[in-house]
Design a protein around this motif. Structure first.
Motif, PDB file in Angstrom:
ATOM      1  N   SER A  13       0.098   3.981   1.197  1.00  0.00           N
ATOM      2  CA  SER A  13      -0.055   4.686   2.475  1.00  0.00           C
ATOM      3  C   SER A  13       1.037   4.315   3.470  1.00  0.00           C
ATOM      4  CB  SER A  13      -1.429   4.379   3.076  1.00  0.00           C
ATOM      5  OG  SER A  13      -1.570   2.978   3.280  1.00  0.00           O
ATOM      6  N   ASP A  29       5.847   7.576   3.860  1.00  0.00           N
ATOM      7  CA  ASP A  29       5.695   8.943   4.378  1.00  0.00           C
ATOM      8  C   ASP A  29       6.358   9.913   3.390  1.00  0.00           C
ATOM      9  OD1 ASP A  29       5.213  11.142   5.908  1.00  0.00           O
ATOM     10  OD2 ASP A  29       6.798  10.723   7.377  1.00  0.00           O
ATOM     11  N   ARG A  86       0.843  -1.209   0.000  1.00  0.00           N
ATOM     12  CA  ARG A  86       0.000   0.000   0.000  1.00  0.00           C
ATOM     13  C   ARG A  86       0.871   1.250   0.000  1.00  0.00           C
ATOM     14  NH1 ARG A  86      -5.367  -0.970   1.416  1.00  0.00           N
ATOM     15  NH2 ARG A  86      -5.819  -3.132   2.013  1.00  0.00           N
TER      16      ARG A  86
END
Length: 924
Positions: free
Chosen positions: A873, A876, A871
């Motif tokens: 996500s 950062d 993913r």
């Protein structure tokens, strides 16, 4: 059709159609019916699982029934009565002679024969012992990984029950002697059975057993046996003075065993463990002689009959087992010994070990060799497997048990020089007086030339001196590879001729004063040397009365030895009741003895018939072995029809594309036998019998009927034939029939499968397996017709109980598995095409599925279609991104529709393999 009874009824109905259409295959038709119901949604894999579970329970009950019948009665009083009836009315000298020589050596071996889970083994044993019913709670559970430690633990459990059963027999023997001969009974030292194991010591065909494993196992066995001696003595007298030495000795053995469970690859760690074991310690016990003498003396002086018998019984256990759970068998391959001896007598590699010159070199080397000292450092750094085994034996005899002999089995031993090499190493390390070197005769070459081998070996003075020092000559005859490469019937007949040649060689070379120990190692199923009809046949089959009479008439004491192999073979000793019944049946049958005045069996007198019959069967079996058709059929599914049932690998390594070219040499004997039964026809038992009698059915039939050995042979053949099905063999070929797959969606049926069936049909056009199975089935059918013609001339002495029920049960199981295999094929070919990765293509994956390398195929499919993706996500990052723009679900639908069903279908097919093996009586 959602129950076994409904499927059985349908199969019976389909069988009637063969009267109209002889080529009709009811097994495959039922599989097709099940497959259509599954693909149409009228049945689910849940429905299949329920039927599979029902079959599994029924098959376990079948195994329990067979086990009980072989050893019945199990009632304690009935066994005491049977043993008492066998005592007879002879004098003390005859009674003493009978009971002081083992009726049987029982060896608890391993290999891939742990078919049942622990819960299933326990349920079968309890049911056979009359302790409970088998329920569905023991099926469908996870199979434990079969490790070496697991195998050893199960072997020790079986031996413990066997020891207790032997003690009960010894106690009854001593009580009878005390009552009958009160002035002489104390001289009686019964040893009716000896037990042994090679679990943890067998290095033939494996490299995963380290020397520290073997030492650790032997120490743990010493600890367990000492604790059992302590418990037995405490039961007699909790304050007995000998406990003051036995208890500390047991604790010391436990401590030393724990030392050898750790990683000893570090020299510092090994030094600590070794120094503790070799150091002097008041608790260290290396011999039981003084304890045996003390117990015997106390028993002779005791006025308490119960106490006296108990003391003598404990002494008998010590005399039989020594400082271990039993004797131990190391095993190496002849090639390993050849490599080792060349380092000593032929470093340049110029000597042919099959030559007379090699024997001369070894004769001189044995005469000149001086014992070498060794320690655990010697053992740790030794590179040669064979020498390492001798070093391990030397350490065991020096620091663990100084009295108990050790067997050295040599696999694939075809030259006398190999045995002399082993004698040389035994003498080199100062243990020739405690090691029994035992060549294994199992290959066709070894059996064919074994007589010459024995003549040459026993003619060597250095060997005769060694044999006299040991007090026995030990050989091993094997039924696994022999049954695979010669056929079970010819192998058994060749083995008994070899046994007869041993008696002749011993007599000719003045060795009648030493014992003949013959280890007949076989599995538990009918295709590996274990007769399935009754205990008497099971004992006679590997060592016939004819062979035993040869030794008896030469005045040679015979020590028969057989194997009880793996978890399935350990069922004979799985409960106290089974162990007592098993040993009582054996004790009453007296397999070490024979009637020397018995008339000559006509089978051996009419050699004009029997030898031709034997040779014809052997030739027929060889034709199968050398046939590309047979090899391709047997290896068509690799080992995918079988569960993993042992810690030793069943197949040698090969790459992904090698299955099509796999040959029988790549499959070990045990799985080869298992595959035959899984395909529905024990070729290595049945094939060739009918053809060998062609044109002479009446005379061969009369010979076999009049001969005790012949009737035994026929009972084995009938037992296998009762469960065999040529139609099943042919059914497996139809899985690869391109025309079948092309026809399934014909005339508008199963249109939802049209693309999958088209792809399968197109792919299988080039596949050879349908033709291979058809040709094999045709040959088996012709031979079977001739066999039935022969059997019509011989009365059926021991008809298989509930034969038709068993056949239908196997047929239903086979049809279910064929339907599950079709489900796997359909789903595998329906998976969307993926790009080649790591040199594995979609066709490679299909071939893996077609050869039932399902775990490999699923691994590739899961790599091509992961359930989840990384993913974004998880990162950062300051920079924005619009991709990926959808839900990150992975290929969940492909797993649901294709990958997971393939995995489940294969799991169910393996459970069916267990059920089929149970009904067949197969082990492993």
């Amino acid at each position: 059709m959602k129950s076994v009874s409904e499927l059985s009824e349908r199969l019976q109905e389909l069988h009637r159609r063969t009267e109209e259409t002889p080529l009709f295959n009811p097994v495959f038709q039922l599989a097709h019916d099940l497959s259509r119901d599954l693909e149409a949604g009228e049945m689910s894999l849940d429905d299949f699982e329920a039927i599979v579970a029902e079959l599994e329970v029924a098959s376990l009950k079948e195994r329990a029934t067979r086990l009980e019948c072989m050893v019945a009665p199990l009632d304690e009083q009935a066994n005491e009565n049977a043993l008492a009836d066998s005592f007879g009315n002879g004098d003390f000298a005859a009674f003493q002679k009978r009971w002081e020589s083992p009726s049987l050596h029982a060896v608890f071996t391993a290999h891939p024969t742990f078919l049942l889970t622990p819960d299933q083994s326990a349920a079968v044993a309890d049911a056979a012992s009359g302790k409970g019913e088998i329920g569905d709670n023991v099926v469908g559970t996870d199979r434990p990984q079969v490790t070496l430690a697991y195998e050893h633990q199960r072997a020790m459990r079986a031996i413990a029950n066997a020891q207790d059963a032997r003690s009960a027999i010894v106690s009854q023997v001593l009580a009878h002697a005390r009552e009958t001969w009160p002035d002489q009974w104390a001289k009686l030292n019964p040893v009716p059975f000896r037990f042994a194991s090679w679990v943890g010591y067998d290095m033939d065909g494996r490299t995963d057993i380290t020397w520290s494993n073997s030492i650790g196992f032997r120490l743990s066995e010493k600890a367990e046996r000492l604790q059992r001696y302590v418990a037995a003595l405490e039961e007699i007298d909790a304050d007995h003075p000998l406990l003051g030495e036995l208890r500390p000795a047991a604790l010391y053995a436990i401590e030393r065993a724990q030392d050898f469970t750790s990683d000893l690859t570090d020299p510092a760690a090994l030094s600590v463990a070794a120094n503790r074991l070799t150091a002097s310690d008041p608790r260290k016990l290396l011999s039981l002689k003084k304890f045996i003498d003390a117990l015997d003396s106390e028993a002779a002086e005791s006025d308490d009959a119960k106490r006296a018998v108990a003391l003598k019984t404990l002494a008998a256990s010590m005399r039989a087992d020594g400082l271990g759970m039993g004797w131990i068998h190391f095993r190496v391959n002849a090639k390993q010994l050849h490599n080792a001896i060349r380092r000593r007598i032929d470093p340049d590699g110029n000597l042919d070990l099959a030559s007379k010159g090699a024997v001369v070199h070894l004769r001189r080397a044995i005469a000149k060799v001086k014992p070498h000292r060794s320690n655990f450092g010697s053992l740790a750094i030794e590179a040669s497997t064979a020498i390492r085994q001798f070093l391990a034996m030397a350490q065991i005899l020096q620091h663990i048990d100084a009295d108990t002999p050790i067997r050295m089995l040599i696999a694939e031993c075809e030259e006398p020089a190999t045995v002399l090499a082993a004698v040389y190493f035994a003498k080199l390390f100062g243990i020739e007086d405690k090691v029994d070197v035992s060549p294994l005769f199992e290959t066709e070459t070894a059996l064919e030339h074994g007589g010459r081998f024995l003549d040459e070996l026993l003619a060597e003075e250095v060997y005769r001196d060694y044999a006299r020092k040991r007090g026995r000559i030990a050989i091993q005859t094997g039924f696994s590879d022999a049954g695979r490469f010669v056929g079970q019937i010819p192998a058994s007949l060749a083995i008994e001729r070899l046994q007869g040649r041993l008696s002749e060689a011993m007599e000719a070379n003045g060795l009648t004063e030493v014992n003949a120990l013959i280890f007949n190692t076989h599995g538990e199923s009918m295709g590996r040397g274990a007769h399935p009809t009754k205990m008497a046949d099971r004992l006679d089959w590997p060592l016939s009365p004819w062979a035993k009479r040869r030794f008896a008439r030469a005045g040679i004491t015979l020590e028969p030895e057989v194997s009880f192999q793996g978890g399935d073979g350990y069922l004979w000793y799985a409960t106290p009741e089974l162990a007592r019944a098993t040993l009582t049946r054996i004790a009453c049958l007296r397999p070490a003895e024979t009637d020397t005045d018995a008339p000559v069996d006509v089978f051996y007198r009419r050699t004009d018939l029997s030898l031709d019959f034997y040779r014809a069967i052997k030739d027929h079996q060889r034709e199968h072995l050398e046939s590309r058709i047979y090899s391709r059929a047997i290896t068509a599914f690799g080992l995918g029809l079988l569960n993993s049932t042992g810690s030793r690998v069943s197949r040698r390594q090969s790459d992904i594309s090698a299955d099509r070219d796999m040959n029988l040499r790549q499959i070990r004997a045990i799985p080869h036998n298992a595959i035959l039964q899984q395909l529905g026809y024990p070729v290595n038992v049945i094939a060739g019998i009918g053809e060998a009698a062609e044109g002479n059915y009446e005379e061969i039939g009369e010979l076999l009927q009049e001969s005790a050995r012949g009737r035994e042979l026929v009972r084995l053949v009938r037992a296998a034939n009762a469960l065999a099905s040529v139609k099943t063999v042919a059914a497996y070929g139809e899985l690869f029939n391109s025309a079948y797959w092309a026809s399934r969606p014909y005339r508008g049926t199963e249109q939802h499968l049209s693309m999958a069936c088209e792809n399968l049909s197109e792919y299988l056009v080039k596949d050879d397996r349908v033709g291979v199975f058809r040709r094999l089935a045709s040959r088996l059918r012709v031979d079977a017709m001739k066999l039935h013609r022969l059997l019509d001339h011989i009365p059926d002495e021991a008809p298989t109980a509930n034969r038709e029920d068993k056949r239908r049960m196997i047929g239903v199981a086979q049809s279910l598995r064929l339907a599950l295999m079709q489900a796997m094929f359909i789903r595998a070919v329906s998976v969307p095409v993926f790009s080649r990765a790591n040199d594995v293509s979609r066709d490679d994956v299909l071939e893996m599925v077609f050869t039932l390398r399902i775990d490999d195929a699923l691994a590739q499919l899961r790599r091509a279609y992961p359930r989840t993706f990384p993913r974004i996500s998880r990162f950062d990052l300051t920079e924005a991104a619009d991709w990926p723009d959808g839900a990150d679900e992975g290929y969940e639908a492909i797993h649901r529709d294709y990958i997971d069903p393939i995995e489940r279908a294969y799991s169910l097919s393996l459970r069916l393999s267990t059920a089929i093996a149970n009904i067949f009586g197969a082990h492993g």
